[in-house]
Design a protein around this motif. Structure first.
Motif, PDB file in Angstrom:
ATOM      1  N   LYS A  55       0.843  -1.198   0.000  1.00  0.00           N
ATOM      2  CA  LYS A  55       0.000   0.000   0.000  1.00  0.00           C
ATOM      3  C   LYS A  55       0.875   1.244   0.000  1.00  0.00           C
ATOM      4  CE  LYS A  55      -3.585  -2.611   0.276  1.00  0.00           C
ATOM      5  NZ  LYS A  55      -3.997  -3.144  -0.981  1.00  0.00           N
ATOM      6  N   GLY A  56       0.473   2.228  -0.777  1.00  0.00           N
ATOM      7  CA  GLY A  56       1.154   3.510  -0.775  1.00  0.00           C
ATOM      8  C   GLY A  56       2.479   3.526  -1.518  1.00  0.00           C
ATOM      9  N   VAL A  57       2.739   2.521  -2.346  1.00  0.00           N
ATOM     10  CA  VAL A  57       3.983   2.495  -3.117  1.00  0.00           C
ATOM     11  C   VAL A  57       3.670   2.191  -4.580  1.00  0.00           C
ATOM     12  CG1 VAL A  57       5.426   1.761  -1.173  1.00  0.00           C
ATOM     13  CG2 VAL A  57       4.426   0.040  -2.682  1.00  0.00           C
ATOM     14  N   ARG A  58       4.573   2.618  -5.429  1.00  0.00           N
ATOM     15  CA  ARG A  58       4.495   2.258  -6.847  1.00  0.00           C
ATOM     16  C   ARG A  58       5.203   0.933  -6.999  1.00  0.00           C
ATOM     17  NH1 ARG A  58       6.888   7.515  -9.743  1.00  0.00           N
ATOM     18  NH2 ARG A  58       6.912   6.071 -11.488  1.00  0.00           N
ATOM     19  N   VAL A  96       5.989 -10.014 -19.833  1.00  0.00           N
ATOM     20  CA  VAL A  96       4.788  -9.700 -19.060  1.00  0.00           C
ATOM     21  C   VAL A  96       5.095  -8.483 -18.206  1.00  0.00           C
ATOM     22  CG1 VAL A  96       3.200 -10.537 -17.278  1.00  0.00           C
ATOM     23  CG2 VAL A  96       4.096 -12.128 -18.984  1.00  0.00           C
ATOM     24  N   ILE A  97       4.192  -7.518 -18.231  1.00  0.00           N
ATOM     25  CA  ILE A  97       4.325  -6.322 -17.409  1.00  0.00           C
ATOM     26  C   ILE A  97       3.070  -6.206 -16.563  1.00  0.00           C
ATOM     27  CG2 ILE A  97       4.529  -3.814 -17.402  1.00  0.00           C
ATOM     28  CD1 ILE A  97       5.833  -4.112 -20.229  1.00  0.00           C
ATOM     29  N   TRP A  98       3.264  -6.055 -15.264  1.00  0.00           N
ATOM     30  CA  TRP A  98       2.154  -5.842 -14.345  1.00  0.00           C
ATOM     31  C   TRP A  98       2.469  -4.618 -13.501  1.00  0.00           C
ATOM     32  CZ3 TRP A  98       1.833  -5.269  -9.171  1.00  0.00           C
ATOM     33  CH2 TRP A  98       0.549  -5.244  -8.629  1.00  0.00           C
ATOM     34  N   MET A  99       1.458  -3.807 -13.238  1.00  0.00           N
ATOM     35  CA  MET A  99       1.639  -2.608 -12.412  1.00  0.00           C
ATOM     36  C   MET A  99       0.503  -2.489 -11.418  1.00  0.00           C
ATOM     37  SD  MET A  99       2.543   0.161 -15.304  1.00  0.00           S
ATOM     38  CE  MET A  99       3.992  -0.003 -16.302  1.00  0.00           C
ATOM     39  N   ASN A 100       0.824  -2.062 -10.210  1.00  0.00           N
ATOM     40  CA  ASN A 100      -0.242  -1.828  -9.247  1.00  0.00           C
ATOM     41  C   ASN A 100      -0.871  -0.456  -9.513  1.00  0.00           C
ATOM     42  OD1 ASN A 100       1.497   0.072  -8.067  1.00  0.00           O
ATOM     43  ND2 ASN A 100       1.491  -0.884  -6.050  1.00  0.00           N
ATOM     44  N   ALA A 101      -1.928  -0.152  -8.754  1.00  0.00           N
ATOM     45  CA  ALA A 101      -2.650   1.105  -8.955  1.00  0.00           C
ATOM     46  C   ALA A 101      -1.736   2.309  -8.745  1.00  0.00           C
ATOM     47  CB  ALA A 101      -3.851   1.176  -8.016  1.00  0.00           C
ATOM     48  N   GLY A 102      -0.815   2.214  -7.784  1.00  0.00           N
ATOM     49  CA  GLY A 102       0.118   3.313  -7.541  1.00  0.00           C
ATOM     50  C   GLY A 102       0.983   3.615  -8.753  1.00  0.00           C
ATOM     51  N   GLN A 103       1.443   2.575  -9.429  1.00  0.00           N
ATOM     52  CA  GLN A 103       2.276   2.762 -10.623  1.00  0.00           C
ATOM     53  C   GLN A 103       1.448   3.262 -11.790  1.00  0.00           C
ATOM     54  OE1 GLN A 103       5.813   2.153 -10.736  1.00  0.00           O
ATOM     55  NE2 GLN A 103       5.471   3.423 -12.509  1.00  0.00           N
ATOM     56  N   ARG A 104       0.206   2.797 -11.887  1.00  0.00           N
ATOM     57  CA  ARG A 104      -0.645   3.201 -13.005  1.00  0.00           C
ATOM     58  C   ARG A 104      -1.043   4.674 -12.931  1.00  0.00           C
ATOM     59  NH1 ARG A 104      -2.764  -2.160 -12.369  1.00  0.00           N
ATOM     60  NH2 ARG A 104      -4.605  -1.362 -11.301  1.00  0.00           N
ATOM     61  N   LYS A 105      -0.794   5.325 -11.798  1.00  0.00           N
ATOM     62  CA  LYS A 105      -1.018   6.774 -11.718  1.00  0.00           C
ATOM     63  C   LYS A 105      -0.007   7.513 -12.587  1.00  0.00           C
ATOM     64  CE  LYS A 105      -2.854   6.780  -7.033  1.00  0.00           C
ATOM     65  NZ  LYS A 105      -2.572   7.146  -5.632  1.00  0.00           N
ATOM     66  N   TYR A 106       1.114   6.866 -12.878  1.00  0.00           N
ATOM     67  CA  TYR A 106       2.202   7.501 -13.621  1.00  0.00           C
ATOM     68  C   TYR A 106       2.355   6.968 -15.042  1.00  0.00           C
ATOM     69  CZ  TYR A 106       3.318   9.239  -9.035  1.00  0.00           C
ATOM     70  OH  TYR A 106       3.242   9.866  -7.822  1.00  0.00           O
ATOM     71  N   VAL A 107       1.711   5.839 -15.324  1.00  0.00           N
ATOM     72  CA  VAL A 107       1.794   5.233 -16.651  1.00  0.00           C
ATOM     73  C   VAL A 107       0.377   4.896 -17.110  1.00  0.00           C
ATOM     74  CG1 VAL A 107       2.659   3.277 -17.991  1.00  0.00           C
ATOM     75  CG2 VAL A 107       4.075   4.252 -16.174  1.00  0.00           C
ATOM     76  N   ASP A 108       0.031   5.305 -18.305  1.00  0.00           N
ATOM     77  CA  ASP A 108      -1.277   4.999 -18.873  1.00  0.00           C
ATOM     78  C   ASP A 108      -1.275   3.541 -19.326  1.00  0.00           C
ATOM     79  OD1 ASP A 108      -3.534   4.640 -20.460  1.00  0.00           O
ATOM     80  OD2 ASP A 108      -3.403   6.640 -21.336  1.00  0.00           O
ATOM     81  N   TYR A 109      -1.893   2.701 -18.512  1.00  0.00           N
ATOM     82  CA  TYR A 109      -1.879   1.260 -18.761  1.00  0.00           C
ATOM     83  C   TYR A 109      -2.578   0.910 -20.072  1.00  0.00           C
ATOM     84  CZ  TYR A 109      -1.339  -3.536 -17.067  1.00  0.00           C
ATOM     85  OH  TYR A 109      -0.962  -4.848 -16.904  1.00  0.00           O
TER      86      TYR A 109
END
Length: 152
Positions: A55-58, A96-109
């Motif tokens: 939680k709270g991390v990219r 394969v690339i997976w991103m959590n919600a924190g990371q998706r704030k910075y990258v348009d999935y």
């Protein structure tokens, strides 16, 4: 292959339980290889579960195979042939690339998903990780950063 997964992942049978592939029928070699893929999928799923709970991390996970594998096509097995004559099975590998919600704030999935059909190579990996991690380096080449076109 038979040493690359625990017994609980022996789902495809019969398997080839020796390093002497010439002693096994092709079907058992393919089954054993498929068991390694099943275990890899399980492992990657566990990594995603772990990252998703942060939680709270990219957080991101990038998985790419280092090489492809021949499983008897044209009587060729394993990998390591010179690139110029290697079959496509040895040259094309999954990423394969997976991103959590924190990371998706910075990258348009969705942008990434729309670009996934383009050809990429291992050359992109280093620069993409630097860009995604916001690490500054003279070695960074923006044109090789898979995430840059989709940065928010």
């Amino acid at each position: 292959y038979f040493k690359r997964y625990p017994a609980g992942f022996r789902k495809f049978e019969p398997t080839c339980d020796t390093s002497e592939l010439q002693d096994c029928p092709r079907e058992s070699i393919v089954n054993t290889y498929d068991n390694t893929i099943l275990y890899t999928d399980h492992f990657l799923g566990r990594v995603v579960d772990m990252l998703e709970n942060l939680k709270g991390v990219r957080a991101s996970m990038i998985y790419v195979s280092d090489h492809g594998e021949s499983l008897g096509e044209n009587e060729i097995y394993l990998h390591g042939m010179p690139y110029a004559i290697a079959p496509e099975q040895q040259k094309k590998v999954p990423m394969v690339i997976w991103m959590n919600a924190g990371q998706r704030k910075y990258v348009d999935y969705e942008c990434l998903r729309s670009r996934r059909t383009g050809a990429v190579s291992h050359d992109h990996l280093f620069h993409s990780i630097l860009g995604l991690s916001e690490v500054r380096s003279k070695l960074y080449v923006a044109q090789l950063d898979l995430f840059k076109p989709c940065a928010k």
